[in-house]
Motif scaffolding. Structure first.
Motif, PDB file in Angstrom:
ATOM      1  N   GLN A 281       1.044  -0.775   0.480  1.00 39.37           N
ATOM      2  CA  GLN A 281      -0.059   0.354  -0.104  1.00 39.37           C
ATOM      3  C   GLN A 281       0.609   0.987   0.070  1.00 39.37           C
ATOM      4  O   GLN A 281       1.937   0.937   0.804  1.00 39.37           O
ATOM      5  CB  GLN A 281      -0.603  -0.135   0.624  1.00 39.37           C
ATOM      6  CG  GLN A 281      -1.887  -1.019   1.474  1.00 39.37           C
ATOM      7  CD  GLN A 281      -2.176  -0.959   2.270  1.00 39.37           C
ATOM      8  OE1 GLN A 281      -3.220   0.385   3.090  1.00 39.37           O
ATOM      9  NE2 GLN A 281      -3.416  -2.422   3.105  1.00 39.37           N
ATOM     10  N   HIS A 282       0.650   2.137  -0.394  1.00 39.28           N
ATOM     11  CA  HIS A 282       1.196   3.639  -0.858  1.00 39.28           C
ATOM     12  C   HIS A 282       0.807   3.982   1.311  1.00 39.28           C
ATOM     13  O   HIS A 282       0.317   3.571   1.334  1.00 39.28           O
ATOM     14  CB  HIS A 282       0.634   4.536  -0.851  1.00 39.28           C
ATOM     15  CG  HIS A 282       0.181   4.288  -2.590  1.00 39.28           C
ATOM     16  ND1 HIS A 282       1.254   4.186  -3.656  1.00 39.28           N
ATOM     17  CD2 HIS A 282      -0.674   4.457  -3.824  1.00 39.28           C
ATOM     18  CE1 HIS A 282       1.200   4.359  -5.062  1.00 39.28           C
ATOM     19  NE2 HIS A 282      -0.402   4.169  -4.755  1.00 39.28           N
ATOM     20  N   PRO A 284       0.295   6.439   4.088  1.00 39.72           N
ATOM     21  CA  PRO A 284      -0.853   7.414   4.075  1.00 39.72           C
ATOM     22  C   PRO A 284      -0.176   8.853   4.122  1.00 39.72           C
ATOM     23  O   PRO A 284      -1.843   9.715   3.532  1.00 39.72           O
ATOM     24  CB  PRO A 284      -0.597   7.314   6.173  1.00 39.72           C
ATOM     25  CG  PRO A 284      -0.187   6.632   6.168  1.00 39.72           C
ATOM     26  CD  PRO A 284       0.750   5.832   5.372  1.00 39.72           C
ATOM     27  N   VAL A 287      -1.086   9.086   0.562  1.00 40.93           N
ATOM     28  CA  VAL A 287      -2.413   9.426  -0.384  1.00 40.93           C
ATOM     29  C   VAL A 287      -3.173  10.254   0.166  1.00 40.93           C
ATOM     30  O   VAL A 287      -4.362  11.326  -0.107  1.00 40.93           O
ATOM     31  CB  VAL A 287      -3.046   8.037   0.503  1.00 40.93           C
ATOM     32  CG1 VAL A 287      -5.353   8.229   0.809  1.00 40.93           C
ATOM     33  CG2 VAL A 287      -2.614   6.774   0.500  1.00 40.93           C
ATOM     34  N   ARG A 308      -9.980   6.486   0.965  1.00 42.12           N
ATOM     35  CA  ARG A 308      -8.698   6.894   0.756  1.00 42.12           C
ATOM     36  C   ARG A 308      -7.448   5.233   0.592  1.00 42.12           C
ATOM     37  O   ARG A 308      -6.932   4.666   1.115  1.00 42.12           O
ATOM     38  CB  ARG A 308      -8.334   7.174   2.470  1.00 42.12           C
ATOM     39  CG  ARG A 308      -9.016   6.600   3.570  1.00 42.12           C
ATOM     40  CD  ARG A 308      -8.565   7.265   4.655  1.00 42.12           C
ATOM     41  NE  ARG A 308      -8.134   8.482   5.211  1.00 42.12           N
ATOM     42  CZ  ARG A 308      -8.690   9.196   5.073  1.00 42.12           C
ATOM     43  NH1 ARG A 308     -10.569   9.047   5.792  1.00 42.12           N
ATOM     44  NH2 ARG A 308      -8.592  10.781   4.995  1.00 42.12           N
ATOM     45  N   ALA A 312      -5.548   3.593  -1.109  1.00 49.31           N
ATOM     46  CA  ALA A 312      -4.296   3.580  -0.594  1.00 49.31           C
ATOM     47  C   ALA A 312      -3.722   2.050  -1.468  1.00 49.31           C
ATOM     48  O   ALA A 312      -2.394   1.519  -1.385  1.00 49.31           O
ATOM     49  CB  ALA A 312      -4.150   2.984   0.600  1.00 49.31           C
TER      50      ALA A 312
END
Length: 536
Positions: A281-282, A284, A287, A308, A312
């Motif tokens: 995931q990206h 936080p 995002v 979100r 992510a």
């Protein structure tokens, strides 16, 4: 050199000739019996001839550009990687084209050919080749591959400069599973070519095997690409249990030990040699920055999940001004992030999946997708998307077989799992050769390894550290110094497992094994399943 014209090109030429013949017959009909009120004007003849010529030139340009794209590297660039397919139903050809897309996205020059288009000169001038081969019937080659079998394979070729990989497609319900892919692999090895990795077998388009192939393509391209998975994984919910920097002060990249546990507390079974696929995931912050830039509400719910959450796990899009601010429509267009796979360093008895991964950095200094997620962004106790991929080719031999384990860097993870399984089974005939940068900072799992050696569970432990000086710099150097010992262990029935870097250590170790056993001796080990590799 130029390859022979393909069937598609010959077909187009034949169609053009047929059209010309038809035109000539119609012209004769017109001249013999005036069936129209008047003959065409001279200007109309010129327009017709010009249109036909323009069409022919257009078709030729399309063909030339397609071949030119494949052979672009022939003029001053790096030697192109050859991608060859052998397909009965078209699936292997589709995978070949997808593989070319992945490599081109990574900046690798490629040329794509059907197996029927390959000849001896092309093979001898090629340095890297990937073969995607299907098996039909009871172990037969696809029909179009017959010219290659009859004209090329009977030749006594020398291919010492060729490095190759094979993706073998088949159906395990048949008696000769992936037979043609293995036939190509054996033929190439017998003629001096060097496998980049063990043949990847695909049973009925198995998604896990195809994702593994895509991961290997990323490594050949100099690092995993960001193209979406061909077959997205269905992940289970796991949690980050522990995370620890392993090599503070090392001259190399930061290496982290990561422990993962299932969210429901039910630990599944796996074997030594298996791998896990992680859905990254990206971070936080990335995002939230995207949401702020595009004036979107991250808490907006789409199908019960916040926006979100979707962002992510997906490539973050750059939205043009014309795209309406509709979150559901946005979510429908998102492309999921590709998985990352890692060797499992632990066994189920240890209560967690233990990983060892190097924190990779992009050219701009930001962390890589998978390592950045696990090493930097994932919160302790937070959700990790995970699934297992069985890796039968790297499963352990029988307990009564001596085992030689060779690896470098984070490749020690897969080897540690084998050692832990052998220790738990009370099997002590184990020889580990491991290489890294420094003993002070990079002796991964050193406490475990030294304890097992003291307890008599590792018969030999040979380590080399390239930055510390000493007689041997790399693991292949240490193995070369022990050729007599290697031969003795092989005579006693040992299996050799190699885990580590695809483009450095693995081919160098392969050359040492061939030096010790000869080409025929090495081939005999491979055929018997006693020499296997898990490289990345």
């Amino acid at each position: 050199m130029s390859a022979r014209p393909s069937r598609a090109v010959l077909g187009n030429v034949l169609v053009m000739l047929l059209l010309a013949l038809l035109g000539w017959l119609l012209l004769r009909l017109h001249l013999q019996e005036p069936w129209w009120l008047s003959a065409p004007l001279a200007s109309q003849w010129r327009w017709a001839a010009g249109s036909l010529a323009a069409y022919a030139v257009f078709c030729a340009l399309l063909w030339w550009r397609g071949r030119r794209r494949d052979d672009a590297a022939a003029e001053g660039e790096a030697a192109p990687l050859l991608l060859a397919w052998a397909s009965q139903t078209g699936f292997a050809q589709q995978l070949c084209e997808r593989s070319a897309e992945v490599l081109r996205a990574a900046g690798v020059a490629v040329r794509v050919r059907g197996l029927h288009e390959l000849d001896a000169p092309l093979l001898q001038q090629t340095r890297r080749m990937l073969l995607i081969a299907s098996t039909t019937g009871e172990g037969d080659a696809p029909d179009h591959a017959l010219p290659f079998l009859r004209r090329v394979m009977p030749q006594d070729l020398a291919l010492p400069e060729l490095h190759y990989g094979v993706l073998a497609l088949g159906d395990r319900s048949y008696g000769h599973f992936c037979a043609f892919g293995h036939q190509l692999d054996a033929w190439l090895r017998q003629h001096g070519a060097h496998p980049l990795f063990d043949t990847v077998e695909v049973d009925n388009a198995d998604p896990a095997a195809l994702r593994h192939w895509q991961q290997l393509l990323g490594q050949l391209g100099g690092g995993a690409t960001d193209l979406p998975d061909w077959t997205p994984a269905q992940y289970a919910h796991w949690q980050l249990h522990e995370r620890q920097l392993e090599n503070a002060g090392s001259p190399g990249a930061a290496t982290w030990r990561v422990g993962l546990v299932p969210a429901d507390g039910v630990l599944p079974a796996w074997q030594a040699g298996d791998v896990v696929e992680i859905g990254p995931q990206h971070g936080p912050a990335d995002v939230e920055a995207w949401l702020a830039t595009h004036a979107r509400d991250g808490d907006a719910l789409i199908n019960g999940q916040p926006l979100r959450t979707y962002l992510a796990r997906s490539h973050l899009p750059v939205l043009p001004d014309s795209v309406p601010a509709d979150d559901a429509a946005l979510v429908a267009t998102l492309k999921p992030l590709p998985h990352r796979e890692y060797s499992i360093a632990s066994m189920p008895v240890e209560g967690q999946v233990l990983l060892l991964l190097r924190r990779l950095l992009r050219p701009d200094g930001t962390p890589g997708l998978g390592s950045g997620w696990l090493c930097d962004h994932a919160a302790p106790g937070g959700r990790i998307d995970l699934r297992f991929r069985s890796n039968p080719n790297f499963h352990p031999p029988a307990h009564d077989v001596p085992l030689i384990l060779i690896g470098n860097g984070t490749g020690i993870a897969g080897l540690r799992a084998h050692l832990r399984a052998r220790v738990d089974a009370g099997v002590a005939r184990n020889w580990l050769l491991f290489g890294e940068r420094t003993a002070a900072h990079d002796f991964h799992f050193g406490d475990d390894l030294q304890r097992w050696q003291r307890d008599g569970m590792i018969a030999r432990l040979d380590t080399v550290f390239s930055r510390d000086g000493g007689e041997h710099r790399y693991v292949q150097d240490r193995l070369r110094a022990e050729l007599d010992t290697l031969r003795q262990w092989v005579r006693e029935g040992a299996t050799i497992l190699v885990c580590g870097s695809l483009q450095g250590m693995a081919p160098a170790v392969d050359a040492v094994i061939e030096q010790a056993l000869g080409r025929e001796g090495k081939e005999a080990l491979i055929v018997a399943g006693r020499y296997r590799r898990d490289v990345y």
